[in-house]
Write a protein that holds these residues in place. Structure first.
Motif, short mmCIF file in Angstrom:
data_model
loop_
_atom_site.label_atom_id
_atom_site.label_comp_id
_atom_site.label_asym_id
_atom_site.label_seq_id
_atom_site.Cartn_x
_atom_site.Cartn_y
_atom_site.Cartn_z
N SER A 1 0.05 -4.19 1.59
CA SER A 1 -0.54 -5.00 0.06
C SER A 1 -1.64 -6.01 0.85
O SER A 1 -1.45 -6.47 1.87
CB SER A 1 -0.26 -5.82 -1.00
N HIS B 1 -7.95 -0.15 -10.43
CA HIS B 1 -6.78 -1.19 -9.38
C HIS B 1 -5.71 0.36 -9.77
O HIS B 1 -5.51 -0.34 -11.42
CB HIS B 1 -6.58 -2.10 -9.31
N SER B 2 -4.33 0.11 -9.19
CA SER B 2 -3.31 1.05 -9.92
C SER B 2 -2.26 0.03 -9.40
O SER B 2 -0.56 0.08 -10.10
CB SER B 2 -2.64 2.18 -8.50
N ASP B 3 -2.09 -1.72 -9.13
CA ASP B 3 -1.05 -2.15 -8.79
C ASP B 3 -2.27 -3.66 -8.71
O ASP B 3 -3.45 -3.29 -8.83
CB ASP B 3 -0.42 -2.38 -7.21
N SER C 1 -6.32 -5.93 -3.94
CA SER C 1 -4.93 -5.47 -5.26
C SER C 1 -3.72 -4.76 -4.14
O SER C 1 -3.57 -4.46 -2.47
CB SER C 1 -5.25 -4.06 -5.36
N LYS C 2 -2.70 -4.93 -4.58
CA LYS C 2 -1.23 -4.71 -4.20
C LYS C 2 -1.26 -3.08 -3.63
O LYS C 2 -0.45 -2.67 -3.22
CB LYS C 2 -0.58 -5.54 -4.94
N ASP C 3 -2.17 -2.50 -4.40
CA ASP C 3 -2.04 -0.71 -4.38
C ASP C 3 -2.96 -0.58 -2.77
O ASP C 3 -2.30 0.44 -2.52
CB ASP C 3 -3.12 -0.50 -5.23
N ARG C 4 -3.07 -1.50 -1.78
CA ARG C 4 -3.34 -1.14 -0.40
C ARG C 4 -4.80 -1.07 0.12
O ARG C 4 -5.45 -0.46 0.77
CB ARG C 4 -3.08 -0.39 0.75
N THR C 5 -5.34 -1.16 -1.44
CA THR C 5 -7.18 -1.22 -1.22
C THR C 5 -8.14 -2.62 -1.69
O THR C 5 -7.87 -3.25 -2.45
CB THR C 5 -7.35 -0.22 -2.43
N ARG D 1 -10.41 1.92 2.48
CA ARG D 1 -8.71 2.22 1.91
C ARG D 1 -8.59 2.42 3.52
O ARG D 1 -9.56 2.41 4.61
CB ARG D 1 -8.46 3.51 1.92
N TYR E 1 -2.37 -8.94 -12.25
CA TYR E 1 -1.35 -8.42 -11.91
C TYR E 1 -1.16 -7.28 -13.32
O TYR E 1 -0.87 -6.18 -12.48
CB TYR E 1 0.01 -9.16 -12.58
N GLY F 1 -3.27 -4.90 -13.14
CA GLY F 1 -4.72 -4.07 -12.03
C GLY F 1 -5.90 -4.23 -12.67
O GLY F 1 -6.73 -3.06 -11.67
#
Length: 436
Positions: free
Chosen positions: A210, A152-154, A176-180, A205, A132, A134
């Motif tokens: 998420s 990752h940013s999340d 990731s939760k950063d949608r990627t 992308r 978590y 990232g």
């Protein structure tokens, strides 16, 4: 032959048994029949077999055994088992013994900076974890981190080894939760004394929420991903493509000097049908993707047509799914209750599980079949426990309590180890597990 017993067993009736095994000497005992107390349980039977082995091998170190009668593991006294299965005690009973499936060693935990939410142990050379914080990390042994995957940013929710060819480079996908999703390459043969930081070579992308799960096609040329946006996207994993997969080449400064390129890819196709988050995916066959969702369903998708060909509804939110077992055809799944369910999709017209295991006390967060066994799988739960299962009994073979908080992920590693990650920020390795 009559076996002497202690005072507690004197009043028990005796049954004639013959111990058989596929194990090699010195673990093989004489095939002659013996009379034993009918109130013996697995522990008593194990002690008895160890005594028989020790009689011919004086330096034998006792070890635990499991026992099968008519292909079913014994998890109660012989008396109760024979009664439950309506087996006559008048004939000589054949009891097969096997090594107990349980860890013999627990490695020191590998600590992370946040929850360990994902892992993959499919390559015996290393473990990949997602956290978590990232970051994804590569471990070649307990406490030995060789690579850190940054970008990752999340929080990282899922990791998957895509391609592993001997000593060549390895490709890994992370969600990731950063949608990627991100794709990474690294060399396992590198000699490093400290973690090497790696940037993704491709960013995928397209999801609107998420990304909860990623699974890889066996050929390694594609991955699929499930998201909170209720969709499943399919992506190509190659670096260059002529079919419109390539969206852009993103360049960035490295140490204020040279440019480094990152590819950006878009989904090749999208599978639509789930009405809530797609929490887990498996892609064991070229043409079929399996998905589990918070909408209480397991779905089988035809990759070529994009249509779901079979729906199984269980009435519970589903968080994890894996396909394996007999002929790699059984579906294991768990979610918002303590029950690990197993379906056989080859039996049409029913959503009833063929097996249900109910020893956990909270959400089942992970399940994974052993790659070389039709019978064995591992599960993890928010109750803080990891359990080893055999389809031939309703009780867990072993309960591993290495974590101090929710267990979020689990997998097999090297065929004889179970790895797990949890909300206590630990990667735990339990090894020395004999799986026949």
């Amino acid at each position: 032959m009559d076996i002497d017993t202690n005072a507690e067993e004197e009043n028990s009736r005796r049954v004639q048994v013959r111990f058989i095994t596929k194990l090699k000497p010195p673990l093989k005992v004489a095939p002659s029949s013996i009379a034993i107390p009918s109130n013996l349980t697995r522990l008593g039977l194990s002690s008895l077999v160890n005594n028989l082995i020790q009689a011919t091998t004086p330096d034998w170190n006792p070890q635990p055994f499991d026992f099968l009668i008519d292909g079913e593991l014994v998890r109660m006294s012989l008396d109760n088992f024979l009664l439950a299965k309506a087996i006559s005690a008048e004939k000589i009973l054949e009891i097969e013994y096997i090594k107990a499936v349980a860890p013999t060693k627990h490695e020191e935990p590998s600590f992370h900076d946040d929850w360990v939410s994902a892992l993959d142990g499919s390559d015996p050379r290393f473990i990949v974890t997602g956290c978590y914080d990232g970051l994804a990390r590569v471990w070649k042994a307990a406490g030995v981190c060789t690579h850190v995957l940054e970008g990752h940013s999340d929080g990282v929710t899922s990791v998957r080894v895509i391609e592993s060819k001997g000593g060549e480079g390895v490709t890994v996908a992370t969600a990731s939760k950063d949608r990627t999703l991100r794709l990474w390459k690294f060399d396992t043969e590198e000699s490093v004394n400290y973690p090497t930081k790696i940037r993704a070579f491709k960013i995928l992308r397209g999801h609107g929420g998420s990304v909860q799960s990623v699974a890889a096609k066996k050929s390694g040329d594609m991955v699929c991903s499930g998201s909170w946006d209720c969709t499943i996207n399919l992506w190509r994993t190659n670096e260059l493509d002529n079919d419109g997969d390539l969206v852009s080449v993103k360049k960035r400064k490295v140490n204020g000097q040279a440019d480094e390129s990152q590819l950006e890819g878009e989904a090749v196709s999208t599978l639509v049908g789930h009405t809530q988050s797609v929490s887990s995916l498996a892609w064991p066959e070229h043409k079929t993707i399996y998905s589990a969702s918070w909408d209480h369903s397991v779905r089988l998708w035809d990759v070529e047509t994009g249509k779901d060909t079979s729906d199984i509804f269980c009435g519970k939110v589903l968080r994890c799914l894996d396909v394996g077992g007999e002929s790699s055809a059984l579906i294991a799944a768990g979610g918002s209750d303590p029950v690990l369910r197993i379906w056989d999709p080859r039996k049409p017209g029913t959503s009833a599980p063929v097996f249900q295991f109910s020893s956990h006390t909270s959400w089942v967060s992970a399940c994974k079949w052993h790659s070389k066994s039709w019978f064995h799988l591992v599960s993890a739960s928010y109750d803080g426990k990891v359990m080893l299962w055999d389809l031939r009994t309703a009780w867990p073979l072993a309960v591993i309590e290495s974590h101090e908080d929710k267990v979020l992920c689990a997998d097999w590693w090297k065929g004889d180890s179970v790895i797990s990650g949890g909300a206590d920020s630990k990667l735990c390795i339990s090894s020395g597990i004999y799986v026949p």
